[in-house]
Design an enzyme around this catalytic site. Structure first.
Site, PDB file in Angstrom:
ATOM      1  N   GLU A 291     -82.267  -5.618  13.366  1.00 20.79           N
ATOM      2  CA  GLU A 291     -82.550  -5.300  14.766  1.00 20.79           C
ATOM      3  C   GLU A 291     -83.486  -6.354  15.364  1.00 20.79           C
ATOM      4  OE1 GLU A 291     -80.758  -3.272  16.164  1.00 20.79           O
ATOM      5  OE2 GLU A 291     -80.701  -1.271  15.319  1.00 20.79           O
TER       6      GLU A 291
ATOM      7  N   ASP B  46     -77.369  -5.290  21.066  1.00 19.51           N
ATOM      8  CA  ASP B  46     -78.764  -5.731  21.195  1.00 19.51           C
ATOM      9  C   ASP B  46     -79.021  -7.027  20.418  1.00 19.51           C
ATOM     10  OD1 ASP B  46     -78.753  -4.902  18.569  1.00 19.51           O
ATOM     11  OD2 ASP B  46     -80.284  -3.343  18.805  1.00 19.51           O
TER      12      ASP B  46
ATOM     13  N   ASP C 202     -74.362  -4.333   4.705  1.00 20.84           N
ATOM     14  CA  ASP C 202     -75.377  -3.305   4.968  1.00 20.84           C
ATOM     15  C   ASP C 202     -74.848  -1.914   4.625  1.00 20.84           C
ATOM     16  OD1 ASP C 202     -73.526  -3.298   7.037  1.00 20.84           O
ATOM     17  OD2 ASP C 202     -74.955  -3.766   8.614  1.00 20.84           O
TER      18      ASP C 202
ATOM     19  N   HIS D 156     -78.160  -7.598  17.215  1.00 25.16           N
ATOM     20  CA  HIS D 156     -78.319  -7.495  15.759  1.00 25.16           C
ATOM     21  C   HIS D 156     -77.086  -8.022  15.026  1.00 25.16           C
ATOM     22  CE1 HIS D 156     -76.493  -3.288  16.126  1.00 25.16           C
ATOM     23  NE2 HIS D 156     -75.853  -3.736  15.070  1.00 25.16           N
TER      24      HIS D 156
HETATM   25  C1  GLP Z   1     -72.943  -2.185  13.222  1.00 18.88           C
HETATM   26  C2  GLP Z   1     -72.877  -3.087  11.995  1.00 18.88           C
HETATM   27  C3  GLP Z   1     -72.835  -4.559  12.360  1.00 18.88           C
HETATM   28  C4  GLP Z   1     -71.845  -4.784  13.479  1.00 18.88           C
HETATM   29  C5  GLP Z   1     -72.244  -3.996  14.699  1.00 18.88           C
HETATM   30  C6  GLP Z   1     -71.325  -4.213  15.888  1.00 18.88           C
HETATM   31  O1  GLP Z   1     -74.223  -1.888  13.645  1.00 18.88           O
HETATM   32  N1  GLP Z   1     -73.962  -2.870  11.098  1.00 18.88           N
HETATM   33  O2  GLP Z   1     -72.485  -5.314  11.209  1.00 18.88           O
HETATM   34  O3  GLP Z   1     -71.776  -6.159  13.787  1.00 18.88           O
HETATM   35  O4  GLP Z   1     -72.215  -2.628  14.342  1.00 18.88           O
HETATM   36  O5  GLP Z   1     -70.221  -3.371  15.775  1.00 18.88           O
HETATM   37  P1  GLP Z   1     -68.909  -3.479  16.624  1.00 18.88           P
HETATM   38  O6  GLP Z   1     -68.149  -4.605  16.034  1.00 18.88           O
HETATM   39  O7  GLP Z   1     -68.229  -2.168  16.414  1.00 18.88           O
HETATM   40  O8  GLP Z   1     -69.302  -3.718  18.022  1.00 18.88           O
END
Ligand code: GLP
Length: 260
Positions: free
Chosen positions: A143, A136, A67, A138
């Site tokens: 989302e 959440d 992404d 995702h």
């Molecule tokens: C972002 C990324 C996701 C990731 C999420 C959780 O929103 N787009 O790919 O899984 O964060 O991040 P973290 O691993 O820092 O909790």
């Protein structure tokens, strides 16, 4: 879905790095799917260590990011393309133009997703897709409410995700509202999904993803549809799962010939 529970994020990183090392050693042109966020960082650190200390090479690999933020110009330090370069790809021997990300600064943003999916398909599809999960539910930036069949497209971030990601920017106002993200249907096409999560703050969403119903309201639950999905958790992230005895038992009795 295979659930692997380990004492620490470093133990998880070592198992995932073994799997990537095996892929690199057995494929002529392996395709990695890379994720940003803090969860995969120990994996990247371990891969960089193996590259520096043991000569593990990524020279024949290609990589696609999950992404990208919309509206951050090329080279912006918080664009995911730059983050991944800083944290991983710039520290190993993968060729820079073998790393692709959705073009969040495209003049034709409405069709950028389609072009990205076509590029992944033209490369032969992703062999191993690393994933984290947001609080959440995702995955990538899908989302809650994202179609389980969605393709790479523009999405609007929830306020929660903007708040969660504000730590990487000067303030929450600087976090873009829009992103380009691989869709859940796109992610399901990768041949092996490897999701890593650690810490108490992921325990509730991990339980929903693994043991809850398949639902667009927990996008991570789409992993339940994939024939080869591995979820690696530390003890804290696994703490709200109900079926842990079985997960531990089956991992302890994993046949020697079977890889992740
Ligand atoms: C972002 C990324 C996701 C990731 C999420 C959780 O929103 N787009 O790919 O899984 O964060 O991040 P973290 O691993 O820092 O909790």
């Amino acid at each position: 879905m295979e659930i692997v529970i380990q004492p620490t994020a470093e133990d998880i990183a070592s198992i995932v790095a073994d799997s990537i090392e095996q892929l690199l050693g057995s494929h002529e042109a392996p395709i990695l799917g890379l994720a940003t966020g803090s969860s995969p960082l120990p994996v990247y650190r371990e891969l960089v260590r193996r590259h520096v200390e043991q000569g593990m090479s990524f020279a024949h690999a290609r990589a696609f990011l999950l992404d990208e933020y919309v509206g951050l110009p090329a080279g912006h330090p918080e664009s995911y393309r730059e983050v991944i370069r800083r944290e991983f790809t710039g520290l190993v021997d993968i060729t820079d133009d073998h790393v692709q990300s959705p073009d969040g600064f495209s003049a034709e943003i409405a069709t950028a997703g389609e072009r990205y999916d076509a590029a992944i398909a033209a490369a032969g599809g992703i062999d191993l897709q690393l994933l984290g999960i947001g609080t959440d539910g995702h995955i990538a930036f899908n989302e809650p409410g994202s179609s389980l069949a969605s393709r790479t497209r523009l999405k609007t971030l929830t306020e929660q995700t903007r708040q969660d990601n504000a730590r990487f920017f000067d303030s929450v106002e600087d976090v873009p509202f829009h992103v380009l993200t691989q869709g859940l249907g796109t992610i399901l096409e990768a041949r092996h999904l490897v999701l890593v999560a650690s810490g108490e703050n992921k325990a509730e969403v991990v339980a929903a993803m693994v043991e809850g119903p398949l639902s667009a309201f927990c996008p991570g639950s789409v992993l339940q549809l994939h024939p080869h999905a591995t979820v690696l958790l530390d003890e804290a992230a696994a703490s709200q799962l109900k079926f842990t005895d079985y997960y531990r038992y089956s991992y302890a009795h994993k046949p020697d010939w079977q890889q992740l």
